[in-house]
Design an enzyme around this catalytic site. Structure first.
Site, mmCIF file in Angstrom:
data_model
loop_
_atom_site.group_PDB
_atom_site.id
_atom_site.type_symbol
_atom_site.label_atom_id
_atom_site.label_comp_id
_atom_site.label_asym_id
_atom_site.label_seq_id
_atom_site.Cartn_x
_atom_site.Cartn_y
_atom_site.Cartn_z
ATOM 1 N N GLU A 45 0.851 -1.200 0.000
ATOM 2 C CA GLU A 45 0.000 0.000 0.000
ATOM 3 C C GLU A 45 0.878 1.239 0.000
ATOM 4 O O GLU A 45 1.556 1.521 0.995
ATOM 5 C CB GLU A 45 -0.912 -0.005 1.225
ATOM 6 C CG GLU A 45 -1.763 1.250 1.361
ATOM 7 C CD GLU A 45 -2.526 1.320 2.684
ATOM 8 O OE1 GLU A 45 -2.824 2.451 3.120
ATOM 9 O OE2 GLU A 45 -2.813 0.260 3.268
ATOM 10 N N ARG A 102 0.331 10.335 0.585
ATOM 11 C CA ARG A 102 0.688 11.416 1.510
ATOM 12 C C ARG A 102 1.812 12.293 0.985
ATOM 13 O O ARG A 102 2.161 13.294 1.616
ATOM 14 C CB ARG A 102 1.112 10.831 2.868
ATOM 15 C CG ARG A 102 0.040 9.996 3.540
ATOM 16 C CD ARG A 102 0.542 9.446 4.860
ATOM 17 N NE ARG A 102 -0.293 8.337 5.334
ATOM 18 C CZ ARG A 102 -0.023 7.602 6.391
ATOM 19 N NH1 ARG A 102 1.051 7.858 7.112
ATOM 20 N NH2 ARG A 102 -0.814 6.610 6.743
ATOM 21 N N LYS A 162 -11.142 -1.457 6.295
ATOM 22 C CA LYS A 162 -9.955 -1.120 7.064
ATOM 23 C C LYS A 162 -10.419 -0.613 8.430
ATOM 24 O O LYS A 162 -11.326 0.222 8.498
ATOM 25 C CB LYS A 162 -9.158 -0.034 6.333
ATOM 26 C CG LYS A 162 -7.988 0.554 7.124
ATOM 27 C CD LYS A 162 -7.277 1.593 6.283
ATOM 28 C CE LYS A 162 -6.135 2.245 7.052
ATOM 29 N NZ LYS A 162 -5.306 3.112 6.186
#
Length: 206
Positions: A39, A43, A127
């Site tokens: 993943e 950011r 998640k």
């Protein structure tokens, strides 16, 4: 690829890359260590280029996009070659976009009401974030009785030491973590260390 992100590996590395040039060697080290699902979080400015590079040059990696928080994020990461999507939370618009992408996705939840709302929309895989701050294993264990159809990838504050207690829960398919991609190792381009840490995480499969 399996249609479930939760069944790819016991641990999904959560990667923050400042330099897209590190993406391919890092991904190769993680795959060599036994963690093919990666993943890459959105950011940093390098994230999309990193996803594109891994998708193009590391065929054994299953690269996904994390920190997906907008419809634009969905379209950008799909175009870059992402093969799964992960969000820290969700809205109706974001959920619709992730569904429309055709990719496996994990919308983020931290409350029972959010879980129920997703189940109502036909989503059973999620998640759980931020895992430790939101109640950890005790919270997930409490959810398993009334909501057994929901399965989770807990992420946030999980370590090599705490991961096994999460993976032992019946409603946890995998965990997300960053302990196998420490910032100092990435900065030093110490890919051998990353591979060793990945191998330790992959061994948690039991």
């Amino acid at each position: 690829m399996t249609s479930s992100v939760l069944d790819l590996a016991p641990v999904v590395p959560v990667v923050v890359l400042e330099d897209a040039a590190d993406a391919v060697p890092l991904a190769r080290a993680l795959v060599a260590g036994g963690l093919p699902a990666i993943e890459v979080t959105l950011r940093t400015a390098a994230a999309l280029d990193a996803i594109e590079a891994i998708a193009a040059e590391v065929p054994d990696a299953i690269v996904g996009a994390g920190t997906v928080i907008s419809v634009r994020n969905v379209s950008d990461t799909v175009a870059a070659g992402a093969r799964f999507l992960v969000s820290p939370g969700w809205t109706d618009a974001l959920l619709d976009a992730m569904k429309a992408s055709g990719l496996p996705f994990l919308p983020g939840v931290s409350t029972t009401s959010e879980v129920v709302a997703l189940l109502e929309r036909g989503v059973t895989e999620m998640k759980f974030f931020p895992a430790e701050a939101a109640g950890g294993t005790a919270y997930l264990k409490a959810l398993s009785a009334p909501l057994p159809q929901a399965r989770f990838c807990p992420t946030g504050g999980i370590s090599l030491a705490s991961a096994p207690s999460y993976l032992a829960l019946p409603n946890v398919g995998c965990v997300g973590g960053s302990w196998m991609v420490p910032g100092d190792a990435v900065a030093a381009k110490d890919w051998d260390r990353v591979e060793r840490l990945a191998a330790g995480a992959a061994a948690l499969r039991g």
